[in-house]
Design a protein around this motif. Structure first.
Motif, PDB file in Angstrom:
ATOM      1  N   LYS A 155       0.791  -1.230   0.000  1.00 15.30           N
ATOM      2  CA  LYS A 155       0.000   0.000   0.000  1.00 15.30           C
ATOM      3  C   LYS A 155       0.825   1.284   0.000  1.00 15.30           C
ATOM      4  CE  LYS A 155      -4.147  -2.059   1.930  1.00 15.30           C
ATOM      5  NZ  LYS A 155      -5.220  -1.945   2.939  1.00 15.30           N
ATOM      6  N   TYR A 156       1.870   1.345   0.829  1.00 14.67           N
ATOM      7  CA  TYR A 156       2.639   2.590   0.917  1.00 14.67           C
ATOM      8  C   TYR A 156       3.242   2.972  -0.436  1.00 14.67           C
ATOM      9  CZ  TYR A 156       2.427   1.698   5.952  1.00 14.67           C
ATOM     10  OH  TYR A 156       2.002   1.463   7.219  1.00 14.67           O
ATOM     11  N   PRO A 159       0.694   4.308  -4.584  1.00 15.60           N
ATOM     12  CA  PRO A 159       0.277   5.542  -5.281  1.00 15.60           C
ATOM     13  C   PRO A 159       1.318   6.054  -6.281  1.00 15.60           C
ATOM     14  CG  PRO A 159      -0.349   5.689  -2.971  1.00 15.60           C
ATOM     15  CD  PRO A 159       0.497   4.438  -3.121  1.00 15.60           C
ATOM     16  N   ARG A 163       0.812   6.550 -10.384  1.00 19.58           N
ATOM     17  CA  ARG A 163       0.987   7.838 -11.059  1.00 19.58           C
ATOM     18  C   ARG A 163       2.165   7.835 -12.026  1.00 19.58           C
ATOM     19  NH1 ARG A 163      -3.071  11.860  -9.659  1.00 19.58           N
ATOM     20  NH2 ARG A 163      -3.488  11.640  -7.467  1.00 19.58           N
ATOM     21  N   SER A 184       9.633   4.589  -0.070  1.00 12.39           N
ATOM     22  CA  SER A 184       8.447   4.968   0.715  1.00 12.39           C
ATOM     23  C   SER A 184       8.022   3.824   1.629  1.00 12.39           C
ATOM     24  CB  SER A 184       7.272   5.318  -0.208  1.00 12.39           C
ATOM     25  OG  SER A 184       7.564   6.459  -0.963  1.00 12.39           O
ATOM     26  N   LEU A 232       9.389  15.893  -3.553  1.00 16.66           N
ATOM     27  CA  LEU A 232       7.972  15.820  -3.175  1.00 16.66           C
ATOM     28  C   LEU A 232       7.495  17.151  -2.617  1.00 16.66           C
ATOM     29  CD1 LEU A 232       6.830  12.647  -1.233  1.00 16.66           C
ATOM     30  CD2 LEU A 232       6.056  13.494  -3.423  1.00 16.66           C
ATOM     31  N   ARG A 233       8.338  17.765  -1.790  1.00 15.32           N
ATOM     32  CA  ARG A 233       7.949  19.048  -1.213  1.00 15.32           C
ATOM     33  C   ARG A 233       7.819  20.127  -2.295  1.00 15.32           C
ATOM     34  NH1 ARG A 233      10.461  16.863   3.403  1.00 15.32           N
ATOM     35  NH2 ARG A 233      12.519  17.186   2.506  1.00 15.32           N
ATOM     36  N   PHE A 236       4.637  19.485  -4.059  1.00 14.13           N
ATOM     37  CA  PHE A 236       3.543  19.902  -3.191  1.00 14.13           C
ATOM     38  C   PHE A 236       3.335  21.410  -3.263  1.00 14.13           C
ATOM     39  CE2 PHE A 236       2.296  21.273   1.126  1.00 14.13           C
ATOM     40  CZ  PHE A 236       1.030  20.720   1.139  1.00 14.13           C
TER      41      PHE A 236
ATOM     42  N   LYS B 155      -2.518   3.634   5.003  1.00 13.72           N
ATOM     43  CA  LYS B 155      -1.214   3.382   4.381  1.00 13.72           C
ATOM     44  C   LYS B 155      -0.955   4.164   3.095  1.00 13.72           C
ATOM     45  CE  LYS B 155      -0.473  -1.077   6.548  1.00 13.72           C
ATOM     46  NZ  LYS B 155      -0.079  -2.490   6.361  1.00 13.72           N
ATOM     47  N   TYR B 156      -1.945   4.197   2.204  1.00  8.45           N
ATOM     48  CA  TYR B 156      -1.714   4.859   0.914  1.00  8.45           C
ATOM     49  C   TYR B 156      -1.348   6.330   1.099  1.00  8.45           C
ATOM     50  CZ  TYR B 156      -4.094   0.763  -0.976  1.00  8.45           C
ATOM     51  OH  TYR B 156      -4.453  -0.521  -1.283  1.00  8.45           O
ATOM     52  N   ARG B 158      -0.058   7.835   3.771  1.00  6.85           N
ATOM     53  CA  ARG B 158       0.892   8.143   4.833  1.00  6.85           C
ATOM     54  C   ARG B 158       2.226   8.724   4.336  1.00  6.85           C
ATOM     55  NH1 ARG B 158       1.172   7.223  10.199  1.00  6.85           N
ATOM     56  NH2 ARG B 158       3.221   6.913  11.158  1.00  6.85           N
ATOM     57  N   PRO B 159       2.836   8.147   3.278  1.00  3.35           N
ATOM     58  CA  PRO B 159       4.154   8.666   2.869  1.00  3.35           C
ATOM     59  C   PRO B 159       4.152  10.173   2.596  1.00  3.35           C
ATOM     60  CG  PRO B 159       3.784   6.543   1.817  1.00  3.35           C
ATOM     61  CD  PRO B 159       2.486   6.928   2.500  1.00  3.35           C
ATOM     62  N   ILE B 160       3.125  10.702   1.960  1.00  2.00           N
ATOM     63  CA  ILE B 160       3.135  12.133   1.640  1.00  2.00           C
ATOM     64  C   ILE B 160       3.013  12.979   2.913  1.00  2.00           C
ATOM     65  CG2 ILE B 160       0.635  12.185   1.098  1.00  2.00           C
ATOM     66  CD1 ILE B 160       3.409  14.387  -0.427  1.00  2.00           C
ATOM     67  N   ILE B 162       4.162  12.068   5.907  1.00  2.00           N
ATOM     68  CA  ILE B 162       5.477  11.966   6.553  1.00  2.00           C
ATOM     69  C   ILE B 162       6.449  12.949   5.918  1.00  2.00           C
ATOM     70  CG2 ILE B 162       7.497  10.456   6.842  1.00  2.00           C
ATOM     71  CD1 ILE B 162       5.609   8.114   7.249  1.00  2.00           C
ATOM     72  N   ARG B 163       6.429  13.038   4.595  1.00  2.00           N
ATOM     73  CA  ARG B 163       7.380  13.909   3.904  1.00  2.00           C
ATOM     74  C   ARG B 163       6.961  15.379   3.947  1.00  2.00           C
ATOM     75  NH1 ARG B 163      12.067  11.077   1.739  1.00  2.00           N
ATOM     76  NH2 ARG B 163      11.333   9.124   0.914  1.00  2.00           N
ATOM     77  N   LEU B 177      -2.038  19.493   2.034  1.00  2.00           N
ATOM     78  CA  LEU B 177      -1.377  18.206   2.301  1.00  2.00           C
ATOM     79  C   LEU B 177      -2.410  17.108   2.538  1.00  2.00           C
ATOM     80  CD1 LEU B 177       1.364  16.806   2.766  1.00  2.00           C
ATOM     81  CD2 LEU B 177       1.213  17.483   5.165  1.00  2.00           C
ATOM     82  N   SER B 184      -4.793  10.366  -2.832  1.00  2.00           N
ATOM     83  CA  SER B 184      -4.071   9.107  -3.067  1.00  2.00           C
ATOM     84  C   SER B 184      -4.851   7.917  -2.510  1.00  2.00           C
ATOM     85  CB  SER B 184      -2.692   9.131  -2.387  1.00  2.00           C
ATOM     86  OG  SER B 184      -1.870  10.109  -2.964  1.00  2.00           O
TER      87      SER B 184
END
Lengths: 246, 246
Positions: A155-156, A159, A163, A184, A232-233, A236, B155-156, B158-160, B162-163, B177, B184
């Motif tokens: 899952k992590y 995404p 994409r 990730s 990523l930032r 964003f 889970k899907y 979460r990574p974004i 965290i970052r 955010l 996602s």
């Protein structure tokens, strides 16, 4: 846990797997989860596995044993006519291995010995193919609609693959995408761990055209892991801003 | 399933929840999962819930009932002295509700009536606080090390988080955010669905400083959802390229 991804591209197949196995958090080890067999110029078959380690090792060992008996190639992955028959045979072996262990334990271990396998490869005269073999022994094949399979902790890292995947992408880009997806996942789940095993199977190559074991010291993986946060930032901050109107 | 996130910022609290409930994939409905109570200028308490809908509705209804009895404020969220006592009481109520239903079903429904609750809020004279209440009735509080909680399908998305999370970020950035994180998740799990409920609780405001219900027609959410794919791909291409050396 485990994380493995198999991906179909126009140019061939790309596979990546982690190597962590654990029984609880206080008992972790490193085991290879990616194995391959080749007949140079004629076929390559690679498997990646998730689930009970004793089960997956038993399956892989039996597959390996059979390739050692050169007079009995029919029963071996090296003698099967198509990738479909290869996936069928691996499914049968996986289900039988799980069944045997469950029966030996009076079925009390139901779901304890379960495992899944990704089967990837190509046999001369046919296209590269990718299968997801279930513990029940049946399987599905990747298609234009679903051109990659993940097993284990999926899952992590899903995404970014959804994409970023493009069937026409280069092997280099696909590897970069998998590195991001694995990074990730590694950051979120302790039961997925380095080193990673990577294999590229170029169409009509019938051999691994590139392999790599990516350790914690791998400079490329380190650069992806550290620059992905910044990238990523930036991504964003490039998005339109929300307006609080109240 | 469900997806809810509660986040502590320097400026206050930001909360987002989806509204999908499902019993199988052929029985889906929309239910609000975010509820709040205020004493203007003195306190605000917001809860978000995941898990068995009958359980969470029973808890919320009982909390609501108690606020209707103005002579008995001790028993009500509106009369409790601290957010700690609020979380304790919600935990007790949650555990009792689950226990009662399990006993009524001869304990055959163990794990069937389970639920988790995020409790967020502030009482005058004290800091804003955020708690994660477990089905067992105990709870943990967000801290500098773990400044956000997710419940449900975490889970899907979460990574974004965290970052991207930064304690000093603006409410607008935090909302952006969360929109990316929810987008996602929505793309990957059918059991998380629009509309989304959003609430911003500014520190020392003691009222929702901003709320929004984000539907499929929301232009901002649409723009995030469509531009995030492009932004991610740009981020991906900005990373160093892998070199195949073999």
């Amino acid at each position: 846990m485990t994380y493995c991804v198999g991906m179909v591209l126009e140019k061939g197949l790309v596979l990546m797997s982690d190597t962590r196995t654990n029984s609880g958090v206080d008992n972790i080890s490193t085991f290879r989860k990616m194995f391959h067999w080749t007949v140079p110029g004629e076929r390559i078959i690679t498997v990646m596995s998730a689930g009970n380690l004793a089960t997956t090792q038993a399956v892989v060992s039996q597959l390996e044993e059979r390739t050692k008996a050169p007079d009995d190639r029919e029963n071996s992955l090296l003698g099967m006519p198509t990738m479909f028959t290869v996936a069928t045979e691996i499914g049968r072996l996986l289900r039988d291995t799980i069944d045997e262990r469950q029966k030996a334990n009076g079925n009390s271990g139901r779901n304890r010995f379960t495992a899944s396998i990704i089967v990837a490869g190509q046999i001369a005269g046919m296209e590269p193919r990718l299968f997801y073999v279930y513990p029940e022994g049946n399987f599905i094949e990747a298609s234009l609609d679903t051109p990659f399979f993940q097993i284990g902790e999926l899952k992590y890292g899903r995404p970014i693959i959804i994409r970023g995947y493009d069937r026409t992408m280069s092997f280099e880009d696909a590897i970069k995408l998998l590195m991001v997806s694995f990074d990730s996942t590694l950051k979120a789940n302790l039961s997925v761990g380095l080193p990673l095993d990577l294999m590229v199977i170029e169409k009509d190559g019938f051999a691994p055209s590139h392999t790599n074991r990516i350790t914690a010291e791998d400079e490329y993986f380190q650069s992806i892991s550290s620059s992905w946060g910044d990238a990523l930032r930036s991504a964003f901050h490039s998005l339109p801003d929300y307006q609080i109107k109240d």
